[in-house]
Scaffold this motif. Structure first.
Motif, PDB file in Angstrom:
ATOM      1  N   MET A   1       0.839  -1.192   0.000  1.00  0.00           N
ATOM      2  CA  MET A   1       0.000   0.000   0.000  1.00  0.00           C
ATOM      3  C   MET A   1       0.871   1.239   0.000  1.00  0.00           C
ATOM      4  O   MET A   1       1.893   1.299   0.661  1.00  0.00           O
ATOM      5  N   SER A   2       0.446   2.221  -0.708  1.00  0.00           N
ATOM      6  CA  SER A   2       1.153   3.477  -0.686  1.00  0.00           C
ATOM      7  C   SER A   2       0.788   4.229   0.564  1.00  0.00           C
ATOM      8  O   SER A   2      -0.284   4.091   1.117  1.00  0.00           O
ATOM      9  N   GLU A   3       1.731   5.075   0.997  1.00  0.00           N
ATOM     10  CA  GLU A   3       1.472   5.798   2.242  1.00  0.00           C
ATOM     11  C   GLU A   3       0.457   6.897   2.034  1.00  0.00           C
ATOM     12  O   GLU A   3      -0.385   7.154   2.885  1.00  0.00           O
ATOM     13  N   GLU A   4       0.487   7.556   0.869  1.00  0.00           N
ATOM     14  CA  GLU A   4      -0.448   8.651   0.631  1.00  0.00           C
ATOM     15  C   GLU A   4      -1.639   8.157  -0.152  1.00  0.00           C
ATOM     16  O   GLU A   4      -1.510   7.329  -1.052  1.00  0.00           O
ATOM     17  N   THR A   5      -2.802   8.661   0.153  1.00  0.00           N
ATOM     18  CA  THR A   5      -4.031   8.261  -0.512  1.00  0.00           C
ATOM     19  C   THR A   5      -4.354   9.253  -1.619  1.00  0.00           C
ATOM     20  O   THR A   5      -4.572  10.429  -1.357  1.00  0.00           O
ATOM     21  N   ALA A   6      -4.390   8.760  -2.874  1.00  0.00           N
ATOM     22  CA  ALA A   6      -4.665   9.642  -4.010  1.00  0.00           C
ATOM     23  C   ALA A   6      -6.133  10.022  -4.030  1.00  0.00           C
ATOM     24  O   ALA A   6      -6.997   9.261  -3.603  1.00  0.00           O
ATOM     25  N   GLN A   7      -6.437  11.201  -4.562  1.00  0.00           N
ATOM     26  CA  GLN A   7      -7.811  11.696  -4.608  1.00  0.00           C
ATOM     27  C   GLN A   7      -8.170  12.029  -6.062  1.00  0.00           C
ATOM     28  O   GLN A   7      -7.973  13.135  -6.526  1.00  0.00           O
ATOM     29  N   PRO A   8      -8.668  11.048  -6.830  1.00  0.00           N
ATOM     30  CA  PRO A   8      -9.020  11.313  -8.214  1.00  0.00           C
ATOM     31  C   PRO A   8     -10.264  12.186  -8.314  1.00  0.00           C
ATOM     32  O   PRO A   8     -11.032  12.309  -7.363  1.00  0.00           O
ATOM     33  N   THR A   9     -10.462  12.770  -9.506  1.00  0.00           N
ATOM     34  CA  THR A   9     -11.649  13.581  -9.744  1.00  0.00           C
ATOM     35  C   THR A   9     -12.896  12.708  -9.663  1.00  0.00           C
ATOM     36  O   THR A   9     -12.943  11.602 -10.207  1.00  0.00           O
ATOM     37  N   VAL A  10     -13.912  13.189  -8.979  1.00  0.00           N
ATOM     38  CA  VAL A  10     -15.166  12.440  -8.807  1.00  0.00           C
ATOM     39  C   VAL A  10     -16.179  12.954  -9.822  1.00  0.00           C
ATOM     40  O   VAL A  10     -16.490  14.149  -9.859  1.00  0.00           O
ATOM     41  N   THR A  11     -16.698  12.048 -10.662  1.00  0.00           N
ATOM     42  CA  THR A  11     -17.654  12.397 -11.704  1.00  0.00           C
ATOM     43  C   THR A  11     -18.842  11.458 -11.652  1.00  0.00           C
ATOM     44  O   THR A  11     -18.888  10.530 -10.838  1.00  0.00           O
ATOM     45  N   SER A  12     -19.795  11.664 -12.578  1.00  0.00           N
ATOM     46  CA  SER A  12     -20.944  10.761 -12.669  1.00  0.00           C
ATOM     47  C   SER A  12     -20.489   9.344 -12.991  1.00  0.00           C
ATOM     48  O   SER A  12     -21.108   8.366 -12.560  1.00  0.00           O
ATOM     49  N   ARG A  13     -19.393   9.218 -13.731  1.00  0.00           N
ATOM     50  CA  ARG A  13     -18.851   7.887 -14.037  1.00  0.00           C
ATOM     51  C   ARG A  13     -18.376   7.188 -12.767  1.00  0.00           C
ATOM     52  O   ARG A  13     -18.538   5.973 -12.618  1.00  0.00           O
ATOM     53  N   SER A  14     -17.821   7.949 -11.818  1.00  0.00           N
ATOM     54  CA  SER A  14     -17.401   7.377 -10.534  1.00  0.00           C
ATOM     55  C   SER A  14     -18.597   6.790  -9.785  1.00  0.00           C
ATOM     56  O   SER A  14     -18.521   5.715  -9.194  1.00  0.00           O
ATOM     57  N   VAL A  15     -19.714   7.521  -9.828  1.00  0.00           N
ATOM     58  CA  VAL A  15     -20.938   7.030  -9.180  1.00  0.00           C
ATOM     59  C   VAL A  15     -21.426   5.753  -9.860  1.00  0.00           C
ATOM     60  O   VAL A  15     -21.762   4.771  -9.193  1.00  0.00           O
ATOM     61  N   ALA A  16     -21.441   5.762 -11.196  1.00  0.00           N
ATOM     62  CA  ALA A  16     -21.951   4.608 -11.943  1.00  0.00           C
ATOM     63  C   ALA A  16     -21.101   3.365 -11.701  1.00  0.00           C
ATOM     64  O   ALA A  16     -21.631   2.264 -11.538  1.00  0.00           O
ATOM     65  N   LYS A  17     -19.780   3.530 -11.660  1.00  0.00           N
ATOM     66  CA  LYS A  17     -18.903   2.380 -11.448  1.00  0.00           C
ATOM     67  C   LYS A  17     -19.124   1.780 -10.067  1.00  0.00           C
ATOM     68  O   LYS A  17     -19.201   0.561  -9.908  1.00  0.00           O
ATOM     69  N   GLY A  18     -19.221   2.632  -9.068  1.00  0.00           N
ATOM     70  CA  GLY A  18     -19.474   2.127  -7.724  1.00  0.00           C
ATOM     71  C   GLY A  18     -20.863   1.540  -7.577  1.00  0.00           C
ATOM     72  O   GLY A  18     -21.067   0.559  -6.873  1.00  0.00           O
ATOM     73  N   LEU A  19     -21.818   2.123  -8.295  1.00  0.00           N
ATOM     74  CA  LEU A  19     -23.210   1.709  -8.158  1.00  0.00           C
ATOM     75  C   LEU A  19     -23.426   0.281  -8.630  1.00  0.00           C
ATOM     76  O   LEU A  19     -24.145  -0.489  -7.997  1.00  0.00           O
ATOM     77  N   GLY A  20     -22.808  -0.089  -9.755  1.00  0.00           N
ATOM     78  CA  GLY A  20     -23.027  -1.424 -10.305  1.00  0.00           C
ATOM     79  C   GLY A  20     -22.652  -2.514  -9.327  1.00  0.00           C
ATOM     80  O   GLY A  20     -23.429  -3.436  -9.069  1.00  0.00           O
ATOM     81  N   ARG A 212      -7.000  -6.702   2.996  1.00  0.00           N
ATOM     82  CA  ARG A 212      -6.634  -6.268   1.644  1.00  0.00           C
ATOM     83  C   ARG A 212      -6.605  -4.748   1.519  1.00  0.00           C
ATOM     84  O   ARG A 212      -5.851  -4.211   0.711  1.00  0.00           O
ATOM     85  N   TYR A 213      -7.426  -4.070   2.311  1.00  0.00           N
ATOM     86  CA  TYR A 213      -7.610  -2.634   2.105  1.00  0.00           C
ATOM     87  C   TYR A 213      -7.111  -1.774   3.264  1.00  0.00           C
ATOM     88  O   TYR A 213      -7.121  -0.556   3.173  1.00  0.00           O
ATOM     89  N   TYR A 214      -6.687  -2.423   4.347  1.00  0.00           N
ATOM     90  CA  TYR A 214      -6.128  -1.707   5.490  1.00  0.00           C
ATOM     91  C   TYR A 214      -4.852  -2.413   5.937  1.00  0.00           C
ATOM     92  O   TYR A 214      -4.752  -3.643   5.847  1.00  0.00           O
ATOM     93  N   ASN A 215      -3.910  -1.640   6.393  1.00  0.00           N
ATOM     94  CA  ASN A 215      -2.647  -2.182   6.890  1.00  0.00           C
ATOM     95  C   ASN A 215      -2.842  -2.598   8.351  1.00  0.00           C
ATOM     96  O   ASN A 215      -2.965  -1.744   9.232  1.00  0.00           O
ATOM     97  N   PHE A 216      -2.860  -3.912   8.606  1.00  0.00           N
ATOM     98  CA  PHE A 216      -3.122  -4.390   9.959  1.00  0.00           C
ATOM     99  C   PHE A 216      -1.996  -4.015  10.926  1.00  0.00           C
ATOM    100  O   PHE A 216      -2.219  -3.915  12.141  1.00  0.00           O
ATOM    101  N   ALA A 217      -0.774  -3.809  10.393  1.00  0.00           N
ATOM    102  CA  ALA A 217       0.307  -3.348  11.271  1.00  0.00           C
ATOM    103  C   ALA A 217      -0.012  -1.966  11.824  1.00  0.00           C
ATOM    104  O   ALA A 217       0.219  -1.683  13.005  1.00  0.00           O
ATOM    105  N   ASP A 218      -0.583  -1.100  10.974  1.00  0.00           N
ATOM    106  CA  ASP A 218      -1.006   0.222  11.448  1.00  0.00           C
ATOM    107  C   ASP A 218      -2.203   0.118  12.386  1.00  0.00           C
ATOM    108  O   ASP A 218      -2.379   0.946  13.281  1.00  0.00           O
ATOM    109  N   LEU A 219      -3.027  -0.901  12.164  1.00  0.00           N
ATOM    110  CA  LEU A 219      -4.239  -1.055  12.970  1.00  0.00           C
ATOM    111  C   LEU A 219      -3.902  -1.288  14.440  1.00  0.00           C
ATOM    112  O   LEU A 219      -4.626  -0.836  15.328  1.00  0.00           O
ATOM    113  N   TRP A 220      -2.806  -2.002  14.705  1.00  0.00           N
ATOM    114  CA  TRP A 220      -2.449  -2.323  16.096  1.00  0.00           C
ATOM    115  C   TRP A 220      -1.627  -1.231  16.756  1.00  0.00           C
ATOM    116  O   TRP A 220      -1.407  -1.270  17.960  1.00  0.00           O
TER     117      TRP A 220
END
Length: 510
Positions: A1-20, A212-220
Motif C-alpha cells: 500500500m502506498s502511504e499517501e491516498t490519491a484523490q481522483p476527480t469524482v464524476t458521474s462515471r465514478s458514481v456509476a462504477k461504484g453503483l453497479g 486487503r484494504y487496510y494495513n493491519f500493522a497500522d491497525l495495532w
C-alpha cells in the motif's frame, strides 16, 4: 500500500462504477425476500413473527450502540491523508462500534427471563422465547462487526467487496442452514441458530477482506487519541441520533405492532409488517445502493471541489428517479399476486405494501441528499430531519391508529415520517449550502419517467387479475421493461453513457 491516498476527480462515471457493484452486493436483500415465504412455510407466520421481532430488536440495538461508527468512517476515511490515518479510523470504529454491543448482549442474556414477558407470541412458542433471546442476542456483536467491517471497505471506495458476503454467506447460507436445521427437527430454534451461523461465517470472512484494504500493522499501533481518532469518534456521535431514528422507521413498527396486539395476533402482525417491509425493500435497495456510493464519493469530492459534489448529486437524483418510480408503481399494482407467495393470511398486508412501496420511492428520490448533507454540512444540521420525521410520525400515528386496522395505520404513520425525514436534508442543502439536484435536465427526465411509470403501473394492474402463477412472471417482466424504458428514454445521453459497458450491453446507448 502506498502511504499517501490519491484523490481522483469524482464524476458521474465514478458514481456509476461504484453503483453497479454495490447493487450486486445489496442483492442479498432480494435473496432475503425470496427466502421469506420459505421461512413462513417452515416455521409458521407466528413463529416467523417472533424471529422478525427479535431481529428487528437486534438491528435497533446495533444502530444505537455502534455509536454511529459505520457512518463516521464514510466521512473520515476518504479524507484521511495516509493509510495509517485510515487504520486509526477503523480501529476507533471497531472499539466504539463493537465493544458496547458486546456489553449489551451480555446484559440481555443475563436478564432474558425478565425481558421475555414483553413479547407477544403464540402460546406454543412461549417456552422458546427465553432460550431464543439468550441465544440470538449474540447476533448483536456479530452484526456490529460485520456492519463496521463492510462500512470500512466502502469507505475505501471498494464497493463490490460485499457481494460474496451479503449474497452467499449472509443470505444463501442462512437459508441453507435453516433448511437443514428444520429438517433435523430443531424447529424454530433452528432458524435462530442458522442466522448466527451465517453471521459468524460472514464476520470471519470480513477479516480477510479488511486485510486487503487496510494495513493491519497500522491497525495495532496508535490508539492515543490522534486527531483522526477524535474526529471519527465525534463524527459518529453527531450522526448517531439521525441513524437511530432512521432505523426506528424500519424496525420499530414491528415491535409496536407486537406490543399493541396480544398473543399470536401480535406475532402475526409483526410478521405481516416484516413481509411488507421486505417487499418494499426492493425499492429501498435503489436508495441504499446510491447512499453507499455517494457518502464516500461526496466526501472525496468535497475535499477537492464543491462543483464535483453538485454534479454527482444531480446525476444520482436523475438516475434514482428513472429507476425507483416505475419499479414502485409496478410492484404496487401487482402486490396482490406478490403476497400470494406468503399464503392466504398475507393478503391482509396489501395496504401496507402499497403504502411502503410509494413511501420508499419518494424516500429514494429525496433521500439521496442525506449522505451529501452528512459530508458537506456541519454536524448540527443532521438532526433536524430526524427530529421532524419522528414528530410527524408520532402525530400521524396518534391521529390514524384506531381509525383503521393497526397494521395499515402504523405503516401509514411511519411512511409519512419517513418521507418528511428524507425531504428535509434536500431543503437544508438548497438553503444552507446552495446545492440542489434539479438542474435544467431534471424536468424532462421527470416528465418522461412519469409517463412510463403510469403506463407500466396500468399494465401491471391488468396483469394482476390473471391467475397468480401466470401473473407473477409477467409482473417481473413489466418491472424490468419499465426500468429499461425509463433509463433509455427518460435519461439524457450523457447519463446513459456514464453507465459504460453496462449501458452498451443493455442497449441504453447506440
Amino acid at each position: 500500500m502506498s502511504e499517501e491516498t490519491a484523490q481522483p476527480t469524482v464524476t458521474s462515471r465514478s458514481v456509476a462504477k461504484g453503483l453497479g457493484t454495490t447493487v450486486l452486493a445489496r442483492l442479498g436483500a432480494v435473496v432475503e425476500i425470496v427466502a421469506q415465504p420459505l421461512y413462513v412455510l417452515m416455521f409458521g407466520l407466528a413463529g416467523y413473527g417472533l424471529y422478525a421481532v427479535l431481529w428487528a430488536t437486534i438491528n435497533l440495538l446495533e444502530n444505537i450502540f455502534d455509536l454511529g461508527m459505520t457512518s463516521a468512517m464514510q466521512r473520515t476515511v476518504p479524507q484521511s491523508a495516509s493509510d495509517a490515518e485510515a487504520a486509526a479510523a477503523l480501529r476507533t470504529a471497531m472499539l466504539f462500534g463493537v465493544g458496547p454491543c458486546l456489553v449489551v448482549a451480555a446484559l440481555i442474556a443475563i436478564f432474558a427471563a425478565d425481558l421475555a414477558p414483553f413479547l407477544n407470541v403464540a402460546a406454543h412458542d412461549r417456552p422458546v422465547v427465553v432460550p431464543a433471546i439468550q441465544l440470538f442476542v449474540w447476533a448483536l456483536p456479530l452484526w456490529a462487526f460485520v456492519e463496521v467491517a463492510t462500512s470500512a471497505m466502502r469507505a475505501r471506495m471498494v464497493f463490490g467487496a460485499e457481494i460474496r458476503l451479503r449474497i452467499v454467506w449472509e443470505q444463501i447460507m442462512r437459508l441453507v442452514f435453516a433448511g437443514l436445521f428444520f429438517a433435523g427437527g430443531l424447529g424454530l430454534k433452528g432458524l435462530f441458530i442458522a442466522h448466527l451461523c451465517s453471521l459468524a461465517i460472514t464476520a470471519a470472512l470480513c477479516i480477510r477482506l479488511l486485510a486487503r484494504y487496510y494495513n493491519f500493522a497500522d491497525l495495532w499501533r496508535g490508539g492515543r487519541g490522534s486527531e483522526i481518532e477524535r474526529h471519527t469518534f465525534w463524527a459518529g456521535l453527531s450522526i448517531l441520533p439521525s441513524n437511530i431514528i432512521a432505523r426506528l422507521f424500519g424496525d420499530a413498527p414491528a415491535l409496536i405492532l407486537n406490543l399493541l396486539l396480544p398473543g399470536a395476533a401480535g406475532a402475526s402482525a409483526s410478521a405481516l409488517f416484516t413481509i411488507a417491509r421486505k417487499l418494499s425493500s426492493v425499492v429501498q435497495l435503489v436508495r441504499i445502493a446510491f447512499v453507499y456510493v455517494m457518502a464516500p464519493l461526496a466526501a472525496s469530492a468535497e475535499r477537492e471541489d464543491r462543483a464535483q459534489v453538485a454534479e454527482i448529486y444531480a446525476y444520482a437524483t436523475r438516475l434514482i428517479s428513472a429507476i425507483a418510480l416505475p419499479l414502485a408503481a409496478v410492484l404496487a399494482a401487482g402486490s396482490s399476486s406478490l403476497l400470494s407467495l406468503f399464503g392466504a393470511q398475507a393478503h391482509i398486508a396489501q395496504g401496507a405494501v402499497i403504502i411502503l412501496l410509494f413511501a420508499r420511492a419518494l424516500e429514494a428520490v429525496l433521500g439521496i441528499s442525506q449522505p451529501v448533507l452528512q459530508v458537506v454540512a456541519a454536524f448540527r444540521h443532521q438532526l433536524t430531519a430526524a427530529i421532524l420525521g419522528v414528530i410527524v410520525a408520532i402525530a400521524a400515528g396518534w391521529l390514524i391508529v384506531g381509525r383503521m386496522d393497526e397494521l395499515t395505520g402504523v405503516t401509514l404513520a411511519m411512511s409519512m415520517g419517513l418521507v418528511v425525514m428524507a425531504g428535509i436534508p434536500m431543503l437544508q442543502l438548497a438553503v444552507g449550502e446552495r446545492l440542489h439536484p434539479f438542474d435544467h435536465q431534471f424536468p424532462v427526465v421527470a416528465l418522461r419517467g412519469l409517463m412510463i411509470t403510469l403506463a407500466a403501473g396500468a399494465l401491471a394492474l391488468l396483469v394482476s387479475r390473471l391467475p397468480d402463477p401466470v401473473a407473477l412472471p409477467l409482473i417481473v417482466a413489466i418491472a424490468v421493461a419499465a426500468i429499461w424504458s425509463s433509463l433509455r428514454f427518460a435519461l439524457p445521453h450523457a447519463d446513459r453513457a456514464s453507465l459504460g459497458k453496462t449501458g452498451r450491453k443493455l442497449r441504453l446507448i447506440s
